[in-house]
Design a protein around this motif. Structure first.
Motif, PDB file in Angstrom:
ATOM      1  N   ALA A  46       0.834  -1.207   0.000  1.00  0.00           N
ATOM      2  CA  ALA A  46       0.000   0.000   0.000  1.00  0.00           C
ATOM      3  C   ALA A  46       0.869   1.258   0.000  1.00  0.00           C
ATOM      4  N   ILE A  47       1.924   1.241   0.791  1.00  0.00           N
ATOM      5  CA  ILE A  47       2.836   2.390   0.852  1.00  0.00           C
ATOM      6  C   ILE A  47       3.520   2.583  -0.500  1.00  0.00           C
ATOM      7  N   ARG A  48       3.974   1.499  -1.099  1.00  0.00           N
ATOM      8  CA  ARG A  48       4.614   1.587  -2.417  1.00  0.00           C
ATOM      9  C   ARG A  48       3.655   2.181  -3.446  1.00  0.00           C
ATOM     10  N   ILE A  49       2.437   1.689  -3.456  1.00  0.00           N
ATOM     11  CA  ILE A  49       1.430   2.200  -4.397  1.00  0.00           C
ATOM     12  C   ILE A  49       1.217   3.692  -4.190  1.00  0.00           C
ATOM     13  N   TYR A  50       1.044   4.094  -2.937  1.00  0.00           N
ATOM     14  CA  TYR A  50       0.791   5.501  -2.636  1.00  0.00           C
ATOM     15  C   TYR A  50       1.957   6.377  -3.098  1.00  0.00           C
ATOM     16  N   ILE A  51       3.170   5.990  -2.759  1.00  0.00           N
ATOM     17  CA  ILE A  51       4.332   6.807  -3.124  1.00  0.00           C
ATOM     18  C   ILE A  51       4.487   6.880  -4.643  1.00  0.00           C
ATOM     19  N   GLU A  52       4.339   5.762  -5.313  1.00  0.00           N
ATOM     20  CA  GLU A  52       4.495   5.748  -6.764  1.00  0.00           C
ATOM     21  C   GLU A  52       3.441   6.601  -7.467  1.00  0.00           C
ATOM     22  N   ARG A  53       2.230   6.650  -6.914  1.00  0.00           N
ATOM     23  CA  ARG A  53       1.144   7.425  -7.544  1.00  0.00           C
ATOM     24  C   ARG A  53       1.090   8.878  -7.098  1.00  0.00           C
ATOM     25  N   GLU A  54       1.318   9.111  -5.818  1.00  0.00           N
ATOM     26  CA  GLU A  54       1.115  10.448  -5.261  1.00  0.00           C
ATOM     27  C   GLU A  54       2.404  11.241  -5.010  1.00  0.00           C
ATOM     28  N   ARG A  55       3.514  10.563  -4.815  1.00  0.00           N
ATOM     29  CA  ARG A  55       4.764  11.250  -4.498  1.00  0.00           C
ATOM     30  C   ARG A  55       5.935  10.695  -5.309  1.00  0.00           C
ATOM     31  N   PRO A  56       5.769  10.532  -6.624  1.00  0.00           N
ATOM     32  CA  PRO A  56       6.837   9.926  -7.423  1.00  0.00           C
ATOM     33  C   PRO A  56       8.123  10.754  -7.436  1.00  0.00           C
ATOM     34  N   HIS A  57       8.019  12.044  -7.200  1.00  0.00           N
ATOM     35  CA  HIS A  57       9.217  12.896  -7.175  1.00  0.00           C
ATOM     36  C   HIS A  57      10.199  12.483  -6.080  1.00  0.00           C
ATOM     37  N   LEU A  58       9.705  11.858  -5.027  1.00  0.00           N
ATOM     38  CA  LEU A  58      10.585  11.420  -3.938  1.00  0.00           C
ATOM     39  C   LEU A  58      11.528  10.304  -4.388  1.00  0.00           C
ATOM     40  N   LEU A  59      11.137   9.598  -5.430  1.00  0.00           N
ATOM     41  CA  LEU A  59      11.947   8.472  -5.894  1.00  0.00           C
ATOM     42  C   LEU A  59      13.232   8.922  -6.584  1.00  0.00           C
ATOM     43  N   SER A  60      13.328  10.204  -6.896  1.00  0.00           N
ATOM     44  CA  SER A  60      14.584  10.704  -7.464  1.00  0.00           C
ATOM     45  C   SER A  60      15.632  10.928  -6.369  1.00  0.00           C
ATOM     46  N   CYS A  61      15.190  10.954  -5.126  1.00  0.00           N
ATOM     47  CA  CYS A  61      16.100  11.194  -3.996  1.00  0.00           C
ATOM     48  C   CYS A  61      16.228  10.015  -3.052  1.00  0.00           C
ATOM     49  N   TYR A  62      15.189   9.195  -2.969  1.00  0.00           N
ATOM     50  CA  TYR A  62      15.140   8.102  -1.998  1.00  0.00           C
ATOM     51  C   TYR A  62      14.842   6.780  -2.691  1.00  0.00           C
ATOM     52  N   GLU A  63      15.357   5.732  -2.123  1.00  0.00           N
ATOM     53  CA  GLU A  63      14.979   4.387  -2.561  1.00  0.00           C
ATOM     54  C   GLU A  63      13.567   4.117  -2.063  1.00  0.00           C
ATOM     55  N   LEU A  64      12.771   3.441  -2.863  1.00  0.00           N
ATOM     56  CA  LEU A  64      11.388   3.160  -2.489  1.00  0.00           C
ATOM     57  C   LEU A  64      11.311   2.402  -1.166  1.00  0.00           C
ATOM     58  N   GLU A  65      12.178   1.418  -0.959  1.00  0.00           N
ATOM     59  CA  GLU A  65      12.120   0.625   0.269  1.00  0.00           C
ATOM     60  C   GLU A  65      12.498   1.451   1.494  1.00  0.00           C
ATOM     61  N   THR A  66      13.351   2.445   1.322  1.00  0.00           N
ATOM     62  CA  THR A  66      13.682   3.343   2.427  1.00  0.00           C
ATOM     63  C   THR A  66      12.454   4.145   2.836  1.00  0.00           C
ATOM     64  N   LEU A  67      11.705   4.624   1.858  1.00  0.00           N
ATOM     65  CA  LEU A  67      10.470   5.363   2.146  1.00  0.00           C
ATOM     66  C   LEU A  67       9.444   4.466   2.825  1.00  0.00           C
ATOM     67  N   VAL A  68       9.352   3.234   2.376  1.00  0.00           N
ATOM     68  CA  VAL A  68       8.414   2.279   2.991  1.00  0.00           C
ATOM     69  C   VAL A  68       8.776   2.104   4.468  1.00  0.00           C
ATOM     70  N   LYS A  69      10.049   1.925   4.764  1.00  0.00           N
ATOM     71  CA  LYS A  69      10.491   1.745   6.151  1.00  0.00           C
ATOM     72  C   LYS A  69      10.230   2.996   6.986  1.00  0.00           C
ATOM     73  N   MET A  70      10.408   4.177   6.390  1.00  0.00           N
ATOM     74  CA  MET A  70      10.143   5.424   7.115  1.00  0.00           C
ATOM     75  C   MET A  70       8.671   5.531   7.497  1.00  0.00           C
ATOM     76  N   VAL A  71       7.787   5.205   6.561  1.00  0.00           N
ATOM     77  CA  VAL A  71       6.351   5.285   6.832  1.00  0.00           C
ATOM     78  C   VAL A  71       5.961   4.249   7.873  1.00  0.00           C
ATOM     79  N   GLN A  72       6.491   3.047   7.767  1.00  0.00           N
ATOM     80  CA  GLN A  72       6.180   2.011   8.753  1.00  0.00           C
ATOM     81  C   GLN A  72       6.678   2.409  10.141  1.00  0.00           C
ATOM     82  N   ALA A  73       7.839   3.009  10.216  1.00  0.00           N
ATOM     83  CA  ALA A  73       8.367   3.451  11.510  1.00  0.00           C
ATOM     84  C   ALA A  73       7.491   4.554  12.098  1.00  0.00           C
ATOM     85  N   ALA A  74       7.013   5.450  11.258  1.00  0.00           N
ATOM     86  CA  ALA A  74       6.130   6.518  11.732  1.00  0.00           C
ATOM     87  C   ALA A  74       4.815   5.933  12.247  1.00  0.00           C
ATOM     88  N   ARG A  75       4.295   4.927  11.568  1.00  0.00           N
ATOM     89  CA  ARG A  75       3.057   4.289  12.020  1.00  0.00           C
ATOM     90  C   ARG A  75       3.277   3.602  13.363  1.00  0.00           C
TER      91      ARG A  75
END
Length: 93
Positions: A46-75
């Motif tokens: 779900a996090i991957r889908i959201y980032i890829e659709r709503e925040r794709p610009h973040l993928l130019s700076c961050y690895e997708l799995e790093t973002l997934v871990k950040m969101v999971q840690a925040a939850r």
């Protein structure tokens, strides 16, 4: 039959929304989170889908799995942000 394991959502949209909000990633989404992540079988998906659709610009700076871990840690920390970077205004202090 209702109430069985198959009736339970695979992802809790409210918990995920809280984590995304805490990181400033929910602001300005093009559609409700539950619609964006519909069909996701796991929270990570779900996090991957959201980032890829709503925040794709973040993928130019961050690895997708790093973002997934950040969101999971925040939850997991249940942290709610006072104001995200995208919403910050000096009057919010």
């Amino acid at each position: 039959m209702t109430g069985g394991p198959s009736d339970k959502q695979a992802v809790d949209p409210e918990a995920l929304a809280g984590a995304l909000r805490a990181l400033g990633l929910l602001y300005g989404a093009s559609q409700p989170l539950a619609e964006t992540i519909a069909g996701a079988k796991t929270e990570a998906e779900a996090i991957r889908i959201y980032i890829e659709r709503e925040r794709p610009h973040l993928l130019s700076c961050y690895e997708l799995e790093t973002l997934v871990k950040m969101v999971q840690a925040a939850r997991e920390s249940s942290a709610e942000a006072k104001a995200s970077v995208e919403q910050f205004s000096p009057k919010n202090r």
